[in-house]
Design an enzyme around this catalytic site. Structure first.
Site, PDB file in Angstrom:
ATOM      1  CG  LEU A 134      -2.001  -1.049   1.334  1.00 51.17           C
ATOM      2  CD1 LEU A 134      -2.732  -0.931   2.672  1.00 51.17           C
ATOM      3  CD2 LEU A 134      -2.994  -0.942   0.185  1.00 51.17           C
ATOM      4  CG  ASP A 135       0.738   4.139  -3.127  1.00 44.00           C
ATOM      5  OD1 ASP A 135       1.528   3.241  -3.472  1.00 44.00           O
ATOM      6  OD2 ASP A 135      -0.018   4.738  -3.915  1.00 44.00           O
ATOM      7  CE1 TYR A 136       5.388   7.663   5.252  1.00 43.54           C
ATOM      8  CE2 TYR A 136       4.221   9.456   4.160  1.00 43.54           C
ATOM      9  CZ  TYR A 136       4.953   8.983   5.238  1.00 43.54           C
ATOM     10  OH  TYR A 136       5.237   9.831   6.293  1.00 43.54           O
ATOM     11  CB  THR A 138      -2.822   4.130   0.665  1.00 42.76           C
ATOM     12  OG1 THR A 138      -2.638   4.887  -0.533  1.00 42.76           O
ATOM     13  CG2 THR A 138      -4.140   3.382   0.567  1.00 42.76           C
TER      14      THR A 138
END
Length: 286
Positions: A134-136, A138
């Site tokens: 998961l993106d930083y 998100t």
């Protein structure tokens, strides 16, 4: 360095790149990304010679995996995480926004798993590892493998698109009620379906939408890029945005809310959800 594992290649019909072939042959490095890193660090030999990521396996080779003899014990990141599901094979945890899943940084989810999860009692138990990212910025659900076979199998389920993920985002601007976005990302097919759950008027942004997102592929920044491309960027996104419509100080309004799949070992139906963060509910009270 010393050899930690050795694998003898049997006859194979078609040559295959080493980094593809080696996935799952070593107990200590079960993932494709781990194999690639080991090759780049010079820790993999084929027939006594240091291998490269460009090497193809044709059959009959001996593959050695080396381990650096002196390994400094990595200090754990003391950070409590919420565990929503756990058994001997896998776990599902909640990743808050503003923290990396993995990488070279000390403060990562990967570096806090051993203190938050129970050690597997199975024979091929290994250090728990995230099997996707998961993106930083998100928030949301993250799937963790706890055994070598589980990490390999869960990666395969993702590749076969047998794990369904649902996200929620708050998007900016007037938006149609539902639709499908089929736009390539970095020359690779990328597909997302969306449904607007609720819309409110906004003095600054005209309209804000609570959007349910179902990605059919898993390209980097796919949801963020897709919504931006159709003119409805995600609120708080500082990479994909419309000029003068950036919200500062609240983070990205993107949340991985649901993971659904058939447990590869127990055959149980897994369907885990995590409610929307408070910042979402301030705009869309549930």
């Amino acid at each position: 360095m010393k050899i930690s594992e050795t694998h003898n290649v049997k006859n194979i019909a078609t040559p295959i790149r080493l980094q593809e072939y080696a996935v799952g042959i070593f107990k200590t490095i079960p993932t494709k990304s781990g194999i690639k890193k080991a090759i780049k660090k010079g820790l993999v030999n084929v027939n006594g010679k240091t291998a490269t990521t460009a090497l193809y396996i044709k059959g009959g080779e001996t593959i050695d995996l080396f381990q650096i003899e002196e390994i400094l014990k990595k200090k754990q990141f003391n950070f409590p995480i919420e565990v929503l599901y756990e058994d001997d094979y896998l776990a599902i945890i909640y990743k808050p926004s503003g923290i990396l899943v993995s990488g070279n940084s000390f403060a990562t989810i990967d570096n806090t798993l051993t203190q938050n999860l129970q050690k597997s009692t199975l024979a091929d138990a290994t250090r728990p590892r995230p099997v996707h990212r998961l993106d930083y910025p998100t928030s949301g659900l993250l799937l963790i493998g706890k055994t070598t076979s589980s990490i390999i199998t869960l990666n395969q389920l993702f590749e076969k698109k047998q794990i369904q993920k649902t996200y929620f985002a708050i998007s900016i601007g007037e938006m149609q009620k539902n639709g499908e976005i089929n736009l390539p990302i970095e020359d690779k097919n990328a597909f997302t379906s969306f449904e607007v759950i609720e819309t409110v008027e906004s003095a600054r942004f005209d309209y804000l939408n609570l959007v349910k997102l179902t990605p059919k592929t898993g390209r980097k920044h796919q949801l963020r890029k897709h919504l931006f491309t159709i003119g409805n960027p995600i609120l708080g996104d500082k990479e994909y945005f419309i000029k003068d419509l950036v919200l500062n100080g609240k983070g990205l309004f993107l949340h991985a809310s649901t993971l659904s799949f058939t447990h590869p070992f127990t055959k149980e139906t897994i369907n885990i959800s995590k409610e929307l963060p408070k910042k979402f509910k301030k705009i869309f009270p549930q």
